[in-house]
Design an enzyme around this catalytic site. Structure first.
Site, PDB file in Angstrom:
ATOM      1  N   HIS A   1      -2.913   6.440  -2.400  1.00 40.07           N
ATOM      2  CA  HIS A   1      -2.518   7.608  -1.619  1.00 40.07           C
ATOM      3  C   HIS A   1      -3.623   8.137  -0.723  1.00 40.07           C
ATOM      4  O   HIS A   1      -3.328   8.821   0.272  1.00 40.07           O
ATOM      5  CB  HIS A   1      -2.033   8.727  -2.551  1.00 40.07           C
ATOM      6  N   GLY A   2      -4.874   7.897  -1.030  1.00 37.96           N
ATOM      7  CA  GLY A   2      -5.901   8.448  -0.158  1.00 37.96           C
ATOM      8  C   GLY A   2      -7.298   8.062  -0.566  1.00 37.96           C
ATOM      9  O   GLY A   2      -7.566   7.709  -1.716  1.00 37.96           O
TER      10      GLY A   2
END
Length: 465
Positions: A318-319
């Site tokens: 996700h990041g």
């Protein structure tokens, strides 16, 4: 370019639809590829070269895997090449800055941290591109012989930027042989408008409150709860709205894209929540990571290990920030505990309301760690949520409650199946119902356009992943 923009709705989409339906059947995929590359290059022209490079590499690897399909050693070599190249690109663009920064913080060497712009949607199309060679290797789908057909699969603009993540095996037949119908187009238009309303009318308005609370630092208890609830509903209506629009656009061109959300906030366990949230990502990790690691077939200890690996990877996907790894580990702990004893010994024995409350609070706390890149600040806000706010903390909680309370209630109702079922009943309630439904949709569309004309730029949250 984003779907919830006046340019996309009134210029780009009509142009691609007219071109697509005018060209002969044999040129439809080429038409989609050209418009998809324009769509992708609109905001970051240089990164369309990365997309083209990915198409060429994956197409070549797929052909090589198919050629040596009966010589598993050579086929596995090309699978490895494909995975290494794709993960290397993803790792460089997404994680180089984080890894160098972390290394510098540990060693104190004063290294220069590279500033690498993240290509939009790279996490999504990288997973799709890897699924191509793997599905060919598994004999689950044949390799694409025509590079235009393969490019149509990988670059198809509705799911290019933020999913749904479509496995090659699931879309291969549709790329080669699909039929457009008036019924599909009508359903696609309705689904697109549903997503547009969710994004513009609910998510974008709640984003104002969520961002304002984050800027406060350490808020009061009421403010903290209003902020995290705003983000909890914002991210759902933002991402599910995008998915609705993507699925609707796919139907307009004859494609059936997979569902990505199934009312996750009605779940009665964390495991159920993740069976309903971002379903295509969960399916990808299950198919290509969890099951190959052994799944739950090799005993309890291996199952725990496999779940931990999958969820830390899910968080990091996700990041490029350690809060996402923490967020993934948080869900790993909850899901492992549920599978080991919580589900049978606790959750199955308490009333449904308390199962739902547990699941919803777990999700809301999870979004707290998701939205704050500073883990220390996230814990500070968590303390405020449970009554440990510092003295003198700025409070806009009452204002937020009075101003956003009605919108929050609407969001809560629309996050479950109730609102959808009511609209469907209205649409099927004879001529009067159909007229009322049509007038309601037209009214919502006009209101949405007024917001788009007057609002500032508001990109999709998941586009940056």
């Amino acid at each position: 370019m984003i779907f919830s923009s006046l340019f996309f709705i009134f210029i780009f989409l009509p142009l691609v639809l007219v071109a697509y339906y005018l060209v002969p059947r044999k040129f439809k995929n080429l038409c989609l590829v050209l418009f998809s590359l324009v769509f992708y290059a609109w905001g970051e022209p240089i990164y369309v070269l990365l997309m083209i490079f990915t198409i060429l590499v994956d197409y070549a690897c797929g052909l090589c895997v198919a050629r040596f399909i009966d010589r598993r050693g050579k086929a596995k070599l090309f699978i490895t090449i494909n995975i290494v190249i794709n993960l290397a690109l993803l790792g460089f663009f997404k994680y180089a800055g984080m890894l160098v920064g972390t290394f510098d913080a540990v060693t104190g060497l004063g290294l220069s941290i590279p500033e690498v712009a993240l290509p939009i949607g790279i996490s999504f199309y990288t997973f799709e591109s890897m699924s191509y060679a793997i599905d060919v290797y598994r004999r689950e789908a044949p390799a694409m012989r025509n590079i235009i057909d393969f490019a149509a699969y990988l670059s198809f603009f509705p799911h290019l930027v933020a999913g749904p993540i479509v496995r090659y095996e699931a879309l291969q037949a549709q790329v080669l042989n699909r039929r457009e119908t008036l019924e599909k187009f009508t359903e696609g238009t309705k689904r697109f408008l549903t997503g547009l309303f969710k994004k513009v009318l609910i998510a974008d308005n709640l984003a104002i409150l969520a961002e304002r609370v984050q800027y406060l630092g350490t808020p009061s208890t009421l403010t903290a709860w209003m902020g995290i609830l705003a983000f909890t509903f914002q991210i759902y209506f933002d991402f599910s709205g995008y998915s609705d629009m993507a699925i609707g656009l796919g139907k307009m061109f004859g494609f059936e894209l997979p569902e990505n959300f199934d009312h996750p906030y009605v779940s009665q366990s964390v495991s159920e929540f993740w069976r309903r949230w971002h379903m295509t990502l969960g399916g990808w990790f299950r198919e290509y990571v969890y099951i190959p690691l052994g799944g739950n077939r090799k005993g309890r200890l291996c199952t725990v290990r496999n779940l931990a690996i999958v969820w830390v990877l899910t968080g990091m996907w996700h990041g490029a920030s350690w809060n996402f790894a923490f967020w993934g580990a948080y869900y790993a702990v909850l899901i492992i505990l549920e599978k080991l004893f919580l589900q049978k010994k606790v959750l199955d024995k308490i009333p449904a309301f308390f199962r739902w409350l547990y699941s919803f609070l777990a999700a809301a706390i999870g979004w707290l760690f998701f939205s704050y890149t500073d883990i220390g600040q996230a814990f500070s806000v968590l303390a405020s949520m449970f009554g440990f706010a510092p003295e003198g903390a700025t409070s806009l909680g009452l204002y937020a409650l009075l101003t956003y309370g009605l919108l929050m209630l609407i969001a809560a109702l629309c996050s479950g199946p109730l609102a959808r079922n009511l609209f469907e009943k209205l649409r099927n309630a004879g001529t009067a119902g159909k007229v009322a439904w049509a007038l309601g949709v037209a009214g919502l569309f006009i209101i949405t356009l007024s917001f788009l004309v007057n609002s500032s730029y508001s990109p999709f949250l998941y586009a940056k992943f």
